[in-house]
Write a protein that holds these residues in place. Structure first.
Motif, PDB file in Angstrom:
ATOM      1  N   GLU A  50       0.829  -1.207   0.000  1.00  0.00           N
ATOM      2  CA  GLU A  50       0.000   0.000   0.000  1.00  0.00           C
ATOM      3  C   GLU A  50       0.863   1.257   0.000  1.00  0.00           C
ATOM      4  O   GLU A  50       0.576   2.217  -0.709  1.00  0.00           O
ATOM      5  N   ARG A  51       1.939   1.258   0.778  1.00  0.00           N
ATOM      6  CA  ARG A  51       2.848   2.410   0.793  1.00  0.00           C
ATOM      7  C   ARG A  51       3.511   2.587  -0.566  1.00  0.00           C
ATOM      8  O   ARG A  51       3.641   3.706  -1.070  1.00  0.00           O
ATOM      9  N   LYS A  52       3.903   1.480  -1.173  1.00  0.00           N
ATOM     10  CA  LYS A  52       4.527   1.544  -2.497  1.00  0.00           C
ATOM     11  C   LYS A  52       3.530   2.053  -3.536  1.00  0.00           C
ATOM     12  O   LYS A  52       3.888   2.823  -4.424  1.00  0.00           O
ATOM     13  N   GLU A  53       2.281   1.630  -3.421  1.00  0.00           N
ATOM     14  CA  GLU A  53       1.268   2.077  -4.376  1.00  0.00           C
ATOM     15  C   GLU A  53       1.072   3.587  -4.317  1.00  0.00           C
ATOM     16  O   GLU A  53       0.976   4.250  -5.354  1.00  0.00           O
ATOM     17  N   ILE A  54       1.002   4.143  -3.124  1.00  0.00           N
ATOM     18  CA  ILE A  54       0.848   5.599  -2.994  1.00  0.00           C
ATOM     19  C   ILE A  54       2.019   6.312  -3.657  1.00  0.00           C
ATOM     20  O   ILE A  54       1.843   7.263  -4.422  1.00  0.00           O
ATOM     21  N   LYS A  55       3.234   5.868  -3.375  1.00  0.00           N
ATOM     22  CA  LYS A  55       4.418   6.506  -3.971  1.00  0.00           C
ATOM     23  C   LYS A  55       4.408   6.378  -5.489  1.00  0.00           C
ATOM     24  O   LYS A  55       4.722   7.335  -6.202  1.00  0.00           O
ATOM     25  N   SER A  56       4.038   5.227  -5.966  1.00  0.00           N
ATOM     26  CA  SER A  56       4.015   4.992  -7.409  1.00  0.00           C
ATOM     27  C   SER A  56       2.968   5.855  -8.100  1.00  0.00           C
ATOM     28  O   SER A  56       3.249   6.513  -9.114  1.00  0.00           O
ATOM     29  N   MET A 104       2.077   9.486   5.946  1.00  0.00           N
ATOM     30  CA  MET A 104       3.352   9.404   5.225  1.00  0.00           C
ATOM     31  C   MET A 104       3.339  10.209   3.930  1.00  0.00           C
ATOM     32  O   MET A 104       4.206  10.057   3.087  1.00  0.00           O
ATOM     33  N   TRP A 105       2.352  11.096   3.762  1.00  0.00           N
ATOM     34  CA  TRP A 105       2.191  11.876   2.539  1.00  0.00           C
ATOM     35  C   TRP A 105       3.425  12.723   2.212  1.00  0.00           C
ATOM     36  O   TRP A 105       3.914  12.699   1.084  1.00  0.00           O
ATOM     37  N   ASP A 106       3.924  13.474   3.177  1.00  0.00           N
ATOM     38  CA  ASP A 106       5.056  14.370   2.901  1.00  0.00           C
ATOM     39  C   ASP A 106       6.293  13.585   2.468  1.00  0.00           C
ATOM     40  O   ASP A 106       6.973  13.972   1.513  1.00  0.00           O
ATOM     41  N   GLU A 107       6.582  12.513   3.163  1.00  0.00           N
ATOM     42  CA  GLU A 107       7.727  11.670   2.795  1.00  0.00           C
ATOM     43  C   GLU A 107       7.528  11.079   1.399  1.00  0.00           C
ATOM     44  O   GLU A 107       8.444  11.083   0.573  1.00  0.00           O
ATOM     45  N   SER A 108       6.322  10.591   1.131  1.00  0.00           N
ATOM     46  CA  SER A 108       6.015  10.023  -0.182  1.00  0.00           C
ATOM     47  C   SER A 108       6.130  11.077  -1.267  1.00  0.00           C
ATOM     48  O   SER A 108       6.626  10.804  -2.360  1.00  0.00           O
ATOM     49  N   PHE A 109       5.667  12.285  -0.966  1.00  0.00           N
ATOM     50  CA  PHE A 109       5.719  13.371  -1.943  1.00  0.00           C
ATOM     51  C   PHE A 109       7.165  13.675  -2.327  1.00  0.00           C
ATOM     52  O   PHE A 109       7.479  13.823  -3.512  1.00  0.00           O
ATOM     53  N   ASP A 110       8.041  13.777  -1.344  1.00  0.00           N
ATOM     54  CA  ASP A 110       9.446  14.081  -1.622  1.00  0.00           C
ATOM     55  C   ASP A 110      10.068  13.037  -2.541  1.00  0.00           C
ATOM     56  O   ASP A 110      10.755  13.369  -3.510  1.00  0.00           O
ATOM     57  N   ILE A 111       9.824  11.778  -2.247  1.00  0.00           N
ATOM     58  CA  ILE A 111      10.368  10.691  -3.057  1.00  0.00           C
ATOM     59  C   ILE A 111       9.753  10.721  -4.453  1.00  0.00           C
ATOM     60  O   ILE A 111      10.460  10.637  -5.467  1.00  0.00           O
ATOM     61  N   ALA A 112       8.434  10.858  -4.522  1.00  0.00           N
ATOM     62  CA  ALA A 112       7.731  10.857  -5.808  1.00  0.00           C
ATOM     63  C   ALA A 112       8.157  12.033  -6.683  1.00  0.00           C
ATOM     64  O   ALA A 112       8.340  11.875  -7.895  1.00  0.00           O
TER      65      ALA A 112
END
Length: 150
Positions: A50-56, A104-112
């Protein structure tokens, strides 16, 4: 000569059957015969997935937002906007199913953003893209604002 026979577990040999049997055992409350090690591994992987899906999905969303805002190819606008809409819908559905992913939105946003920027810069070398996201990046804004109209 001694022959060594290694027997594959049901988990390794027939995953679907393993899931069906595990569900049956859990429903019957036959906890003593549940393959706990593999069950724990599967549950852990669900959260990772699920975390990977959000980032992707966020990466794809940002790629298409960047293209729509900075690449002057009007014939592509409609396709990019369709992809933006699809990714937004899928992100929203994922967050509805797992609201804790919002933390984990902010962390995901930075990576994405980093990944999206790398992709568009590689594929659209003639265009200039900003080094940082210049707009609000909160969930509501990212799922609803058409930045190219601002």
């Amino acid at each position: 000569m001694t022959q060594l026979v290694t027997r594959k577990s049901l988990y390794e040999s027939d995953y679907l059957l393993w899931t069906q049997e595990t569900i049956a055992k859990l429903k019957a409350r036959d906890f003593a015969n549940v393959d706990l090690d593999n069950l724990i591994e599967e549950i852990e992987s669900l959260g990772k997935s699920e975390r990977k899906e959000i980032k992707s999905r966020l990466t794809v969303l940002l790629e298409h937002l960047l293209k729509r805002m900075y690449v002057d190819m009007p014939d592509c606008f409609s396709g990019w906007e369709n992809t933006i809409s699809t990714q937004r819908n899928d992100i929203e559905l994922t967050l509805m199913d797992s609201p804790s992913l919002k933390a984990m939105w902010d962390e995901s946003f930075d990576i994405a953003f980093k990944l999206a920027l790398r992709s568009v810069r590689k594929n659209y070398r003639a265009y200039q893209f900003p080094d940082i996201w210049q707009f609000n990046r909160d969930i509501d804004t990212m799922l609803n604002v058409d930045f190219w109209e601002e």
